[in-house]
Motif scaffolding. Structure first.
Motif, PDB file in Angstrom:
ATOM      1  N   SER A 191       0.841  -1.209   0.000  1.00  0.00           N
ATOM      2  CA  SER A 191       0.000   0.000   0.000  1.00  0.00           C
ATOM      3  C   SER A 191       0.866   1.246   0.000  1.00  0.00           C
ATOM      4  O   SER A 191       0.651   2.168  -0.791  1.00  0.00           O
ATOM      5  N   LEU A 192       1.847   1.256   0.875  1.00  0.00           N
ATOM      6  CA  LEU A 192       2.681   2.457   1.006  1.00  0.00           C
ATOM      7  C   LEU A 192       3.494   2.702  -0.253  1.00  0.00           C
ATOM      8  O   LEU A 192       3.524   3.813  -0.786  1.00  0.00           O
ATOM      9  N   ILE A 193       4.140   1.659  -0.750  1.00  0.00           N
ATOM     10  CA  ILE A 193       5.038   1.845  -1.887  1.00  0.00           C
ATOM     11  C   ILE A 193       4.281   2.303  -3.120  1.00  0.00           C
ATOM     12  O   ILE A 193       4.672   3.264  -3.795  1.00  0.00           O
ATOM     13  N   ASN A 194       3.198   1.614  -3.428  1.00  0.00           N
ATOM     14  CA  ASN A 194       2.441   2.005  -4.626  1.00  0.00           C
ATOM     15  C   ASN A 194       1.792   3.371  -4.473  1.00  0.00           C
ATOM     16  O   ASN A 194       1.561   4.063  -5.465  1.00  0.00           O
ATOM     17  N   ALA A 195       1.506   3.774  -3.235  1.00  0.00           N
ATOM     18  CA  ALA A 195       0.950   5.116  -3.032  1.00  0.00           C
ATOM     19  C   ALA A 195       2.031   6.176  -3.192  1.00  0.00           C
ATOM     20  O   ALA A 195       1.842   7.164  -3.907  1.00  0.00           O
ATOM     21  N   PHE A 196       3.179   6.000  -2.545  1.00  0.00           N
ATOM     22  CA  PHE A 196       4.169   7.069  -2.640  1.00  0.00           C
ATOM     23  C   PHE A 196       4.926   7.088  -3.958  1.00  0.00           C
ATOM     24  O   PHE A 196       5.604   8.055  -4.292  1.00  0.00           O
ATOM     25  N   ASP A 197       4.801   6.010  -4.737  1.00  0.00           N
ATOM     26  CA  ASP A 197       5.389   6.054  -6.085  1.00  0.00           C
ATOM     27  C   ASP A 197       4.670   7.053  -6.976  1.00  0.00           C
ATOM     28  O   ASP A 197       5.218   7.493  -7.988  1.00  0.00           O
ATOM     29  N   ARG A 198       3.444   7.421  -6.608  1.00  0.00           N
ATOM     30  CA  ARG A 198       2.712   8.423  -7.389  1.00  0.00           C
ATOM     31  C   ARG A 198       2.854   9.811  -6.784  1.00  0.00           C
ATOM     32  O   ARG A 198       2.167  10.735  -7.177  1.00  0.00           O
ATOM     33  N   ASP A 199       3.732   9.947  -5.785  1.00  0.00           N
ATOM     34  CA  ASP A 199       3.891  11.239  -5.119  1.00  0.00           C
ATOM     35  C   ASP A 199       5.338  11.683  -5.274  1.00  0.00           C
ATOM     36  O   ASP A 199       6.267  10.947  -4.934  1.00  0.00           O
ATOM     37  N   ALA A 200       5.519  12.875  -5.767  1.00  0.00           N
ATOM     38  CA  ALA A 200       6.885  13.363  -5.975  1.00  0.00           C
ATOM     39  C   ALA A 200       7.622  13.588  -4.665  1.00  0.00           C
ATOM     40  O   ALA A 200       8.843  13.478  -4.595  1.00  0.00           O
ATOM     41  N   LEU A 201       6.883  13.897  -3.605  1.00  0.00           N
ATOM     42  CA  LEU A 201       7.538  14.325  -2.364  1.00  0.00           C
ATOM     43  C   LEU A 201       7.733  13.207  -1.346  1.00  0.00           C
ATOM     44  O   LEU A 201       8.292  13.433  -0.279  1.00  0.00           O
ATOM     45  N   SER A 202       7.248  12.017  -1.636  1.00  0.00           N
ATOM     46  CA  SER A 202       7.499  10.880  -0.736  1.00  0.00           C
ATOM     47  C   SER A 202       8.158   9.781  -1.523  1.00  0.00           C
ATOM     48  O   SER A 202       7.987   9.687  -2.743  1.00  0.00           O
ATOM     49  N   GLY A 203       8.870   8.929  -0.815  1.00  0.00           N
ATOM     50  CA  GLY A 203       9.457   7.771  -1.491  1.00  0.00           C
ATOM     51  C   GLY A 203      10.856   7.471  -1.010  1.00  0.00           C
ATOM     52  O   GLY A 203      11.151   7.614   0.181  1.00  0.00           O
ATOM     53  N   TRP A 204      11.707   7.010  -1.919  1.00  0.00           N
ATOM     54  CA  TRP A 204      13.092   6.632  -1.625  1.00  0.00           C
ATOM     55  C   TRP A 204      13.173   5.501  -0.609  1.00  0.00           C
ATOM     56  O   TRP A 204      14.052   5.469   0.245  1.00  0.00           O
ATOM     57  N   GLY A 205      12.302   4.532  -0.707  1.00  0.00           N
ATOM     58  CA  GLY A 205      12.367   3.365   0.168  1.00  0.00           C
ATOM     59  C   GLY A 205      11.410   3.511   1.341  1.00  0.00           C
ATOM     60  O   GLY A 205      10.891   4.597   1.625  1.00  0.00           O
ATOM     61  N   ALA A 206      11.172   2.367   2.018  1.00  0.00           N
ATOM     62  CA  ALA A 206      10.235   2.366   3.140  1.00  0.00           C
ATOM     63  C   ALA A 206      10.782   1.532   4.284  1.00  0.00           C
ATOM     64  O   ALA A 206      11.577   0.608   4.077  1.00  0.00           O
ATOM     65  N   VAL A 207      10.359   1.862   5.512  1.00  0.00           N
ATOM     66  CA  VAL A 207      10.670   1.038   6.683  1.00  0.00           C
ATOM     67  C   VAL A 207       9.345   0.642   7.322  1.00  0.00           C
ATOM     68  O   VAL A 207       8.488   1.502   7.545  1.00  0.00           O
ATOM     69  N   VAL A 208       9.179  -0.666   7.563  1.00  0.00           N
ATOM     70  CA  VAL A 208       7.921  -1.166   8.134  1.00  0.00           C
ATOM     71  C   VAL A 208       8.209  -1.825   9.471  1.00  0.00           C
ATOM     72  O   VAL A 208       9.111  -2.649   9.584  1.00  0.00           O
ATOM     73  N   HIS A 209       7.439  -1.436  10.494  1.00  0.00           N
ATOM     74  CA  HIS A 209       7.535  -2.102  11.804  1.00  0.00           C
ATOM     75  C   HIS A 209       6.271  -2.916  12.006  1.00  0.00           C
ATOM     76  O   HIS A 209       5.174  -2.354  11.952  1.00  0.00           O
ATOM     77  N   VAL A 210       6.423  -4.237  12.246  1.00  0.00           N
ATOM     78  CA  VAL A 210       5.259  -5.062  12.565  1.00  0.00           C
ATOM     79  C   VAL A 210       5.350  -5.394  14.049  1.00  0.00           C
ATOM     80  O   VAL A 210       6.322  -6.013  14.499  1.00  0.00           O
ATOM     81  N   ILE A 211       4.336  -4.958  14.807  1.00  0.00           N
ATOM     82  CA  ILE A 211       4.394  -5.072  16.269  1.00  0.00           C
ATOM     83  C   ILE A 211       3.491  -6.206  16.718  1.00  0.00           C
ATOM     84  O   ILE A 211       2.268  -6.145  16.543  1.00  0.00           O
ATOM     85  N   GLU A 212       4.113  -7.253  17.254  1.00  0.00           N
ATOM     86  CA  GLU A 212       3.337  -8.381  17.777  1.00  0.00           C
ATOM     87  C   GLU A 212       3.533  -8.437  19.282  1.00  0.00           C
ATOM     88  O   GLU A 212       4.351  -7.734  19.840  1.00  0.00           O
ATOM     89  N   GLU A 213       2.788  -9.360  19.916  1.00  0.00           N
ATOM     90  CA  GLU A 213       2.816  -9.479  21.366  1.00  0.00           C
ATOM     91  C   GLU A 213       4.223  -9.651  21.923  1.00  0.00           C
ATOM     92  O   GLU A 213       4.585  -9.097  22.940  1.00  0.00           O
ATOM     93  N   ASP A 214       5.016 -10.507  21.234  1.00  0.00           N
ATOM     94  CA  ASP A 214       6.306 -10.859  21.814  1.00  0.00           C
ATOM     95  C   ASP A 214       7.485 -10.241  21.067  1.00  0.00           C
ATOM     96  O   ASP A 214       8.609 -10.341  21.534  1.00  0.00           O
ATOM     97  N   LYS A 215       7.248  -9.639  19.916  1.00  0.00           N
ATOM     98  CA  LYS A 215       8.386  -9.060  19.198  1.00  0.00           C
ATOM     99  C   LYS A 215       7.937  -7.968  18.232  1.00  0.00           C
ATOM    100  O   LYS A 215       6.774  -7.866  17.875  1.00  0.00           O
ATOM    101  N   VAL A 216       8.918  -7.184  17.821  1.00  0.00           N
ATOM    102  CA  VAL A 216       8.691  -6.171  16.791  1.00  0.00           C
ATOM    103  C   VAL A 216       9.657  -6.460  15.655  1.00  0.00           C
ATOM    104  O   VAL A 216      10.864  -6.577  15.872  1.00  0.00           O
ATOM    105  N   THR A 217       9.115  -6.612  14.439  1.00  0.00           N
ATOM    106  CA  THR A 217       9.977  -6.910  13.287  1.00  0.00           C
ATOM    107  C   THR A 217      10.069  -5.666  12.422  1.00  0.00           C
ATOM    108  O   THR A 217       9.043  -5.138  11.984  1.00  0.00           O
ATOM    109  N   THR A 218      11.289  -5.227  12.190  1.00  0.00           N
ATOM    110  CA  THR A 218      11.494  -4.021  11.375  1.00  0.00           C
ATOM    111  C   THR A 218      12.150  -4.428  10.067  1.00  0.00           C
ATOM    112  O   THR A 218      13.192  -5.085  10.069  1.00  0.00           O
ATOM    113  N   ARG A 219      11.517  -4.046   8.966  1.00  0.00           N
ATOM    114  CA  ARG A 219      12.089  -4.399   7.659  1.00  0.00           C
ATOM    115  C   ARG A 219      12.213  -3.138   6.798  1.00  0.00           C
ATOM    116  O   ARG A 219      11.332  -2.281   6.806  1.00  0.00           O
ATOM    117  N   HIS A 220      13.298  -3.111   6.008  1.00  0.00           N
ATOM    118  CA  HIS A 220      13.529  -1.996   5.109  1.00  0.00           C
ATOM    119  C   HIS A 220      13.202  -2.487   3.705  1.00  0.00           C
ATOM    120  O   HIS A 220      13.717  -3.515   3.270  1.00  0.00           O
TER     121      HIS A 220
END
Lengths: 226, 234
Positions: A191-220
């Motif tokens: 959702s984020l990537i395809n949305a900001f690909d149409r925006d000149a002022l956002s982009g250059w990669g994304a960082v996603v944090h998935v927050i679960e009960e026992d851990k947080v997974t951060t992916r670039h």
């Protein structure tokens, strides 16, 4: 030069020759989105930091950890991103020391609302997004606020930033209830990537944090770099 | 307020290291009507004597056990007018907290803030300490709380305590009668008995006031409910 109060008012903000007429909230660019899943939440940010048309850095994260399972995204004018974060962290730390307990996501929303409304007639130009799990019940929570503190606590997803309109479209079509953490990651990332690909002022990669009960997974995620 | 005229505090140290104004305030408390608080497993009870100097006094117009929020109640020993001010400030503090955090104020937080206010009056210019000790009861996060706030600004968590006239006897009585497994009904019963220790004359629902706080929140007992408890004592 006095900045107008309502972001829909436009002003000439650049002193360079190639002047643009823009809203202050779009001066630096940037987008954030958060989604609820099954016993988890995810929050994602783009990485562009620019001054109108010129990109300055491509590693500027605008989502910050303020508690063990509590994240806040602050898209908007970057000076205010930094200041609001500092002032908020101050208040959060004082609260945790006084009360002897961690801030709940909904309480964070109340604190941010208060902080922003204190500046009702000369606001901070940020439109925050909060995502987290309740420290005790582990219930997922997301919310978004406008620049003067009006909260919105929907059951599905929240968006903010320069590509918010595209984000609404992407999220509305891809989000389903009770997505597992891995599926939620795919959903929010795409959702984020395809949305900001149409925006000149956002982009250059994304960082996603998935927050679960026992851990947080951060992916670039690497996207098209423009 | 007098603080505009006086820049110096009226509460000053004596050579022995005591703040005599606070000692005197505590004396005012000890001369006041007795108040009792007992924490039970499933709630807290506050009780106080409400003796009137004349039979012409309209008893039910004066309320001593006051609600601060849905889940917090308060009673005092000492000077009534000082108490009224603190009730007002406590209610304001509780509502301000709610406005900032959208959450009902936890009892320990209210107590800390109220105690800080009472301490201010021992160190500010031109004011005297409050002539009351407060008993604050509350229920939040699934457990009962009972606190005492002194004129000095010190606060103490209690399982059971007595204040005001004959408080030493009251405390001794409670030390013997209190146990951790009390239920709220037993606690009310015990509270009434504690008040009875120092009561002159016949107790009735017109001259004592009782408040309880449990998972349903804080409320004052109606005269009829008080009468039921009193009937069980006789």
């Amino acid at each position: 030069m006095v900045y107008p109060v309502h972001p829909d008012y436009t002003t000439i903000t650049s002193v360079y020759n190639a002047d643009y007429v823009k809203s202050i909230l779009a001066y630096n660019g940037g987008s954030v989105v958060a989604m609820k899943g099954k016993n988890c939440v995810a929050i994602a940010t783009d990485l562009r930091f620019g001054v109108q048309a010129q990109t300055i850095t491509t590693d500027f994260e605008r989502v910050f950890e303020v508690g063990p399972h509590l994240y806040i995204g602050l898209p908007g004018l970057v000076t205010d991103t930094q200041t609001v974060l500092q002032r908020l962290k101050f208040r959060i730390k004082m609260y945790e020391m006084r009360e002897g307990r961690k801030v709940k996501p909904r309480t964070l929303m109340a604190m941010v609302q208060n902080l922003l409304y204190e500046r009702r007639f000369g606001p901070y130009f940020v439109e925050p997004v909060i995502a987290g799990l309740d420290p005790v019940t582990k219930d997922p929570y997301i919310c978004a606020l406008d620049l003067i503190g009006c909260p919105c606590e929907p059951a599905d997803f929240v968006v903010s930033g320069t590509s918010s309109e595209s984000l609404y479209g992407m999220c509305e079509t891809t989000w389903r209830e009770d997505l597992e953490p891995d599926d939620l990651f795919e959903c929010i990332g795409q959702s984020l990537i395809n949305a900001f690909d149409r925006d000149a002022l956002s982009g250059w990669g994304a960082v996603v944090h998935v927050i679960e009960e026992d851990k947080v997974t951060t992916r670039h995620i690497k996207s098209r770099m423009d | 307020m007098a603080t505009e005229r006086y820049s110096f505090s009226l509460t000053t140290f004596s050579p022995s290291g005591k703040l005599v104004q606070i000692e005197y305030a505590l004396a005012a408390v000890a001369a006041g009507a007795p108040a009792v608080g007992i924490k039970a497993k499933d709630g807290v009870v506050l009780a106080t004597e409400k003796k009137h100097k004349s039979i012409l006094v309209e008893e039910h117009s004066i309320i001593k056990v006051e609600m601060i929020t849905d889940h917090i109640g308060m009673v005092y020993s000492g000077m009534g007018p000082d108490y009224r001010l603190l009730v007002r400030q406590a209610r304001k503090v509780a509502q301000q907290y709610y406005r900032t955090y959208l959450e009902p104020i936890p009892t320990p937080q209210l107590v800390q803030r109220l105690a800080a206010i009472m301490q201010e009056y021992t160190q500010s210019g031109g004011v005297r300490p409050f002539g009351v000790s407060l008993l604050i009861c509350g229920w939040d996060l699934d457990r009962p709380y009972l606190f005492q706030c002194d004129p000095s600004g010190a606060y103490f968590p209690w399982k059971a305590t007595a204040m005001g006239k004959n408080f030493i006897n009251g405390k001794t009585f409670l030390e013997k009668r209190y146990n951790e497994d009390l239920e709220l009904d037993d606690a009310v019963h015990t509270a009434i008995l504690t008040l009875k220790e120092s009561f002159e004359g016949q107790m009735s629902s017109d001259n004592i006031e009782i408040g309880i706080c449990n998972s349903q929140g804080f409320r004052r007992l109606t005269p009829a409910e008080v009468q039921d408890y009193l009937a069980n004592i006789a």
